[in-house]
Design an enzyme around this catalytic site. Structure first.
Site, PDB file in Angstrom:
ATOM      1  N   LYS A  91     -11.964  -0.283  -1.520  1.00  0.00           N
ATOM      2  CA  LYS A  91     -11.060   0.275  -2.260  1.00  0.00           C
ATOM      3  C   LYS A  91     -11.804   0.219  -3.833  1.00  0.00           C
ATOM      4  O   LYS A  91     -12.539   1.040  -3.854  1.00  0.00           O
ATOM      5  CB  LYS A  91      -9.933  -0.436  -2.289  1.00  0.00           C
ATOM      6  N   HIS A 113      -5.546  -4.282  -2.323  1.00  0.00           N
ATOM      7  CA  HIS A 113      -5.500  -3.105  -3.232  1.00  0.00           C
ATOM      8  C   HIS A 113      -5.623  -3.616  -4.687  1.00  0.00           C
ATOM      9  O   HIS A 113      -5.092  -3.093  -5.550  1.00  0.00           O
ATOM     10  CB  HIS A 113      -4.096  -2.489  -2.858  1.00  0.00           C
ATOM     11  N   SER A 170       0.763  -1.129  -0.125  1.00  0.00           N
ATOM     12  CA  SER A 170      -0.089   0.033  -0.094  1.00  0.00           C
ATOM     13  C   SER A 170       0.866   1.269  -0.060  1.00  0.00           C
ATOM     14  O   SER A 170       0.112   2.335  -0.459  1.00  0.00           O
ATOM     15  CB  SER A 170      -0.862  -0.107   1.158  1.00  0.00           C
TER      16      SER A 170
END
Length: 365
Positions: free
Chosen positions: A212, A182, A154
């Protein structure tokens, strides 16, 4: 006060937002907002009212879980209220004092905390240092071994080599757990049934999040039916927490299906990543971590000094751009950076404008 991507409003001022995880721009997509409203009318319920194993688990949770299994190519899936809970819940349920956990040094805090709570022996290996990992695997003779890694890291935007990790897991009788927070829903998702045959065999445990790319909130774990049945009965964060609101499960399933059927947002995201990375590189900034060219929506610009990172972020803010200055202890000392997060909702003009400000800042250094 409002907004996600491409703009947010703080204290009455609008900013182009380059700090959000809303990679596909789905958090405020009109079609999903309408689906949420339709869901409220259809379900006529806000909270789930209880934990999953009491009366909080509804048909909407089941339907979402089936769609998640299909979207990842695993046998089954289980939803959690947050990604943090998912990682802690899985590790705590599977590992114990007889387990050796081999954890990437840049893994998310939830993995670190889950490993500590499990009371397992935790062995950390350096970022993407798979030779070191192999040596550590040879040294340890625990009856149960578990390798855990983020897929997309991240703060660095780097990508784990899942092919190597899978081979190491097979060669050393380990289970492999991959946190794809992610990556899930994006073109570089770790595992997808739409990319058969898999370039990489599946991990034993796959974690993804909804907050996300999917644009909602919550998380899930995917794996074998046996794994999911076990977690339902032994994962404490799952058992002792109120279930996701049913309407949230309802709209999340629609968003997951949208990422599978509509590639236009993913195409725009990839084009925006290339646009920003190319522009920053041409200007002479240190873009990425040097392992490989930036390929994800997380684009770090390393500046080294904390004060410089803060100054650059404030300069961008004064010009109407919200970009995070990341500093120790989140990253190592001397590795302060600007962390750009790109969305499909950014326009070429947004990127051109922030590049112009970065060029001006570069000239003033």
């Amino acid at each position: 006060e409002k907004g996600v991507t491409p703009t947010i409003t703080l204290d009455g001022k609008d900013y182009v937002n380059f700090a959000s995880n809303d990679y596909l721009g789905l958090a405020n997509a009109p079609a999903l907002v309408q689906h949420f409203q339709d869901g409220m009318e259809k379900i006529a319920q806000i909270g789930s009212g209880a934990s999953h194993l009491i009366t909080g688990h509804g048909v909407w949770h089941d339907s979402l879980a089936k769609s998640l299994a299909q979207a990842t190519g695993f046998e089954a899936a289980l939803t959690f209220s947050t990604g943090y809970m998912a990682n802690v819940g899985v590790i705590q349920a599977l590992a114990n004092k007889d387990t050796a956990i081999f954890s990437e040094k840049l893994n998310h805090a939830s993995i670190v905390d889950g490993a500590i709570l499990s009371r397992a022996k935790v062995v950390r290996f350096n970022h993407r240092d798979y030779d070191q990992l192999e040596a550590l695997l040879r040294q340890h003779t625990a009856p149960q071994k578990l390798i855990i890694t983020d897929h997309i890291f991240s703060m660095d935007g780097t990508i784990a080599d899942l092919s190597i990790l899978q081979k190491l897991a097979e060669n050393h009788a380990c289970a492999l757990m991959v946190d794809d927070a992610h990556g899930f829903g994006l073109p570089y998702q770790a595992y997808s049934p739409f990319q058969l045959p898999f370039a990489t065999p599946q991990a034993d445990i796959y974690v993804g999040t909804f907050g996300k790319a999917i644009g909602t909130s919550g998380a899930f774990v995917a794996g074998s039916s046996e794994l999911i049945d076990y977690l339902i009965n032994f994962s404490r964060p799952y058992i002792y927490t109120t279930a996701l609101p049913p309407v949230l499960a309802y709209v999340t399933e629609a968003s997951v299906k949208l990422t599978q059927t509509d590639s236009s947002r993913a195409d725009r995201l990839l084009a925006n990543i290339d646009h920003l990375v190319t522009g920053l590189s041409v200007q002479g900034w240190q873009v990425g971590m040097g392992h490989a060219p930036c390929q994800t929506a997380i684009i770090p610009v390393l500046v080294g000094e904390n004060a410089l990172a803060i100054k650059l972020a404030e300069t961008l803010k004064s010009a109407g751009f919200w970009v995070s200055a990341i500093r120790p202890p989140t990253v190592p000392v001397g590795m302060a950076r600007l962390r750009f997060c790109v969305s499909a909702n950014h326009t070429s003009e947004h990127i051109d404008d922030v590049l112009a400000m970065m060029k001006l800042s570069r000239q003033k250094l």
